[in-house]
Write an enzyme that holds these catalytic residues in place. Structure first.
Site, PDB file in Angstrom:
ATOM      1  N   GLU A 187       0.862  -1.171   0.000  1.00  0.00           N
ATOM      2  CA  GLU A 187       0.000   0.000   0.000  1.00  0.00           C
ATOM      3  C   GLU A 187       0.900   1.223   0.000  1.00  0.00           C
ATOM      4  OE1 GLU A 187      -3.106  -0.907   3.062  1.00  0.00           O
ATOM      5  OE2 GLU A 187      -3.108   1.291   3.158  1.00  0.00           O
ATOM      6  N   ASP A 203      -4.863  10.658  10.340  1.00  0.00           N
ATOM      7  CA  ASP A 203      -3.545  10.053  10.459  1.00  0.00           C
ATOM      8  C   ASP A 203      -2.906  10.329  11.818  1.00  0.00           C
ATOM      9  OD1 ASP A 203      -3.562   8.957   7.951  1.00  0.00           O
ATOM     10  OD2 ASP A 203      -2.634  10.702   7.008  1.00  0.00           O
TER      11      ASP A 203
END
Ligand code: PLP
Ligand code: PLP
Lengths: 414, 269, 414, 269
Positions: free
Chosen positions: D49, D60
């Protein structure tokens, strides 16, 4: 908002004295050098004229409503009520939100009214006032800016050095700041300097920041300021159906006290004034005039209660720069001596703790001055234990300018 | 009218000059030096005004305020001022009148009756109270009390005061009327002769009382101009300024002496 | 004061989009990770319920009136009217005095409403918000103190270092300040940190400080804030007999703009939003979204106009920390694109000069944010030259926290 | 379903293990190093990924945000991420699928159609958009555009999402469903197996789609636990943390290699 009109219900005599009928003691008067006689006569004549001038009063009220924002709310404080024991034990505690005024205290009401009076009745172009790092200079400077008047603020060099929010705002409002290097370089020489300036310029007006000074200032200042109390009385009636059972206000000079107390003098309201006990009245380091052993004396043009060392005026010691005054207005001293106003006091430490409590529990940042009254009011209300009472506390200012010191205090005490 | 004060005006009139009255704050910079200064002044002045210091004076210039602070720091109070005058008087010519000048609060706290008695005891001839007011009950009490002990109450008037105020003041004024020469404060600006003349005209319309003029008189030239129109010239800040600048100087009294000596030359009518 | 009730007159569709019927462009929505889906659903459901809950609305309005002091005056500003050319040329200029609110800006109205909603409808005990040295954190912290909620404020380490008045007041109100050391250590990582905190504690509510963020925040925030405009509309009618000819408000995210504009959307009032032109829009160093070349983009959960460098969100550059935002609320972008709101801009220098002018001539210390709108409004009103118009400017905050910088500017320019 | 992705799940099933999917932000800390890192990862991972950095990410952790900042400072943008993947793919085994993970704005600005085309050109197999939402028109457009070029759209679901949300997500999800293991953010806390199991149960009621689990998986033990219940284990912050702490270290790629090698040991069912 229709403002209840002013009515004179406690006039001084023609020489500016309130007289205690029991013992003949007089309070007030005008103790000034002959140099100031004409200036004061002009102010007194103008003041009488102004009160009868409907257009003047209407114009003034309009500005007080929309510029100063004098129609502040009365807040039922559930938090304070609970802290004092709860509705079922002590009744209800309300706060008059003078902290929401333009420039964040009760001071702008008198400051603006005095300047508006100076412009429209006395037709002067210049205002003189003095300050000791407090709210009055800021409020006067704002009024002068708004009214297109020159503004001269006298401040002692020592006070001026402590750069602070209100001093800086005063400068932004365009006031000329006269730094006074005389004697102690603090409030008293600044006052002398301001009065000297007024002596030599009769084309200006001197603005006093509290219900103090020579006649007609004590009467005039409380008359202007009483609009706060007139509105509050009407609001309180709307909210509770009656007058306050008790009124609590802090007392340095007495302007915020008289602003609320005056319209209630003839009502059944118990009135409490709260002084700054400093480090504790017993220590001798305090800012309390009445409870701190003040005796009749003569200063700054008036006869009133004064704290003295032999015949010299004592320095008052208090956390609150707005309460840093060794005397109180003559009408206040009179009302105390005839038993109409009871006095209480809180120490600096109690006030500082109350500041933190209000910030944390009420979501309100009171001026440190107002913290003395909140503390004493809670204590007194707890004692009264009467669930049928409605208590009114004058929250006479907002604490922005106290933030740095109070945050330090908070951090040191956690 | 106090006799000592009357005499100096009579004498000056004969000599075709005006009187010189010198002012200093008592006990400035300290008791001992102040005593020396007053003794020195007695050599040149017709009368001496002694300031009773007050820390919350509202009508004093920086120069006088600083003097007040020095005096208070040296322990000045009303009682000590009387003691000082008494001591000085015992060491100088008997006929030089002393005047106490000050604010009301120290007198009020000392007690007006006791104040009058102390004036008598110390042989003070006159008294000026800057912030007394004709309408104040204390003003009447002072006047009455001083009158009883034959001490003159001397009133101030300003150029901005009208006839009715002057008349009222004269009712309680004896020995001389003190005309403030400028619409400012002691020591702050130069003497304003136009104002003085206007005031004197007003006074003369209603009274023949001697007139002293003070505030802003510093140089021989000032003295000379004022002498032409007044019966006494009062000099204060000029002397106090010398004290302020020479507190540690051995020649302080001498400096004051020669300053006053020079001023005296301007007294001729 | 009877408060005119809220009516939804510009609803987004069920997915939270305002749709431009001309070209199908959508604004708003909820662009968030699935972690936040349940949190947002709870808020949305609660919001719908709250609007129908008469007891809730009554309780909220009472607190807004008496605690926040939302019934602030509208001041006819003779000074600004004269500066723009005089009554006979341009009509009258009025100021809505939101600067007189508790905590000195329009922000506390949404902040308190959101927290009151969180407490009484969502029944949560904890509030999360973020700040970049602005008024929102202070207002949220106050509301939490008053309502007995925990408050967690996320602030970037760089912003936190610039010790400032509002940050310190936030601490005094008892908020927990989470200093964020991620990435640029400024507003955006602080937001990310706050959202992360919300993701992992569904027992709390996230409070957004402007009409931005994922659905239902833009709709909800302007609904709470619109009480300001509803009251203002009623006051304006009482004063002038009609609605404002023009309305001017500054626009960072758009909350003070929408607070006033929303109730006037269906009226004939011309609405102007003013952006911060920073150093000048042409320089590229600015805080203007609409006039600064903002394009449709997706950030912080919403689709709206955004200023970008390629696909990254641009840093906005402005003197006013409250306008430091590279986007604007979706409803605002929509209303601009359909032509209902016109945009103007003032540079930082113009705003700073306006600050000094207002201090000196009006006796008012406006928040620097409000100075952008005053400058542009005067310019626009001068151009309109219509003596029959009544202009309304939203004075959305007071400038206490700008004093240090502005005094420096004043001294450097004298 | 994208064929490359299908194959890794088929293969892992045969081998009675779960897949290892490694995540890093593309172009972190710079283009060259990132390329080396991805090549190294390809030796241990079943799929990779690649994060497309966004400076206003809202979901995040600090670790990934710092990676985004490093990448952006090295000039990362969507086009360059595609270039990077294309170059890496040309140097490694063809059958390792690449997935782009990121936020919607960069895709929206790049243009969704162009994005799909670039995926095809760079042989990207799948795509995850953290802040897309089933109700957003862009979400539908992404799904349609990717489907046309045979790129899988991989949806995230959280333990707090209910059946109806899962069902809706599955309508636009192919290859595998990404279950977020904690109600927190990438890298912030430890894997929460209870949450994962609950989510998988919900999913299994309505679909047989392979399930990948990510967020908070860092140690071999984590991998081992998750492998028991999921078809793929996704490890991100663990790797990115090594990058962040060794940006200037020559052994960076080796460190990542040995970290992954160790993790692989936990993949057994
Ligand atoms: C907020 C506040 N309260 C009270 C005071 C004390 O003044 P007064 O006793 O005249 O009300 C001041 C004076 O500056 C003040 O600023
Ligand atoms: C006084 C003031 N005005 C305006 C703004 C900008 O916010 P908005 O555009 O949402 O009104 C802020 C934000 O902090 C503010 O404090």
């Amino acid at each position: 908002m229709k403002i209840p009109p002013f009515k004179e219900i406690n006039p001084p005599n023609k020489n500016g004295y309130w007289v205690n009928k029991k013992n003949g003691q007089v309070y007030g008067g005008a103790y000034i050098s002959p140099l100031l006689i004409p200036n004061l006569e002009r102010v007194e004549k103008g003041f009488k004229k102004a009160l009868k001038d409907k257009k003047f009063i209407k114009g003034l009220e309009e500005q007080l409503l929309n510029y100063i924002g004098v129609n502040t709310p009365i807040l039922f404080s559930e938090e304070l009520t609970d802290l004092a024991g709860g509705k079922n034990k002590i009744g209800k505690i309300f706060l008059k939100r003078t902290d929401l005024h333009h420039d964040s205290s009760h001071k702008p009401v008198n400051a603006f009214s005095s300047c508006y009076f100076a412009k429209h009745i006395l037709k002067v172009k210049r205002i003189i006032t003095e300050t000791g790092a407090s709210m009055n200079a800021r409020a006067v400077a704002a009024a002068c800016a708004k009214l297109g008047l020159e503004c001269e603020v006298h401040i002692g060099a020592v006070d001026e050095e402590k750069v602070n929010l209100n001093r800086n705002i005063t400068e932004l409002y365009g006031a000329k700041i006269v730094v006074v290097h005389d004697s102690t370089k603090t409030l008293l020489p600044a006052m002398a300097s301001a009065l000297r300036s007024w002596q030599s310029s009769p084309d200006s007006m001197y603005v006093v920041g509290s219900v103090a000074g020579p006649h007609p200032y004590p009467q005039m200042v409380r008359t202007w300021a009483s609009i706060i109390g007139r509105i509050a009385k009407k609001q309180f009636k709307q909210i509770t159906g009656g007058v306050p059972s008790t009124l609590f206000a802090v007392c340095g000079g007495g302007s915020n006290l008289m602003s609320m107390a005056y319209p209630l003098l003839k009502e059944r309201t118990k009135i409490f004034a709260v002084e700054s006990g400093g480090d504790g009245i017993k220590t001798g380091r305090h800012g309390a005039t009445i409870l701190g052993g003040g005796k009749m004396g003569i200063l700054l043009g008036m006869k009133s209660k004064v704290v003295m060392h032999s015949s010299q005026i004592a320095e008052s010691i208090t956390e609150a720069s707005g309460l840093d005054f060794a005397s109180c207005g003559p009408e206040v001293a009179y009302l105390h001596d005839i038993g109409r106003i009871k006095f209480l006091s809180s120490t600096d430490l109690e006030a500082k703790k109350t500041f933190l409590m209000c910030s944390k529990k009420l979501g309100i940042l009171p001026a440190i001055e107002a913290c003395y009254v909140i503390h004493s009011a809670l204590k007194e209300i707890k004692k009264r234990k009467n669930p049928r009472e409605n208590h009114l506390i004058h929250l006479c200012g907002s604490g922005e300018s106290n933030v740095t010191r109070m945050l330090k205090f908070k951090r040191e005490n956690e | 009218m106090n006799n000592d004060l009357k005499k100096i005006f009579d004498k000056a009139k004969l000599e075709k000059r005006s009187c010189l009255i010198g002012f200093v704050t008592g006990i400035d910079p300290d008791y001992k030096t102040s005593k020396k200064i007053l003794i020195e002044m007695s050599k040149y002045c017709d009368a001496i005004e002694v300031g009773n210091p007050f820390n919350t004076s509202t009508s004093d210039s920086s120069i006088i305020m600083d003097a007040n602070t020095r005096a208070l720091n040296s322990g000045a109070n009303t009682g000590k001022i009387f003691k000082l005058i008494k001591e000085v008087k015992s060491e100088i010519r008997k006929d030089i009148p002393f005047i106490i000048m000050g604010y009301l609060n120290p007198i009020y706290i000392y007690s007006i009756k006791k104040f009058a008695k102390s004036c008598k005891d110390s042989k003070v001839s006159g008294c000026i109270v800057v912030d007394s007011n004709n309408n104040a009950p204390e003003d009447k009490e002072i006047f009455t009390s001083l009158s009883k002990v034959n001490v003159s109450y001397i009133k101030l008037i300003a150029p901005t005061n009208g006839v009715s105020y002057i008349k009222k003041s004269l009712l309680r004024c004896s020995s001389f009327l003190y005309v403030v020469s400028i619409a400012g404060t002691t020591g702050s600006k130069q003497v304003n002769l136009k104002n003085v003349k206007k005031s004197i005209q007003l006074v003369r319309k209603v009274s023949k009382i001697p007139i002293g003029v003070g505030f802003g008189i510093k140089t021989k030239e000032d003295v000379s101009k004022v002498s032409k129109v007044a019966d006494a010239v009062i000099v204060g800040s000029g002397i106090v300024d010398i004290i302020g600048k020479n507190t540690k100087n051995h020649n302080l009294t001498k400096k004051i002496g020669s300053y006053l000596k020079n001023l005296k030359k301007g007294l001729k009518k």
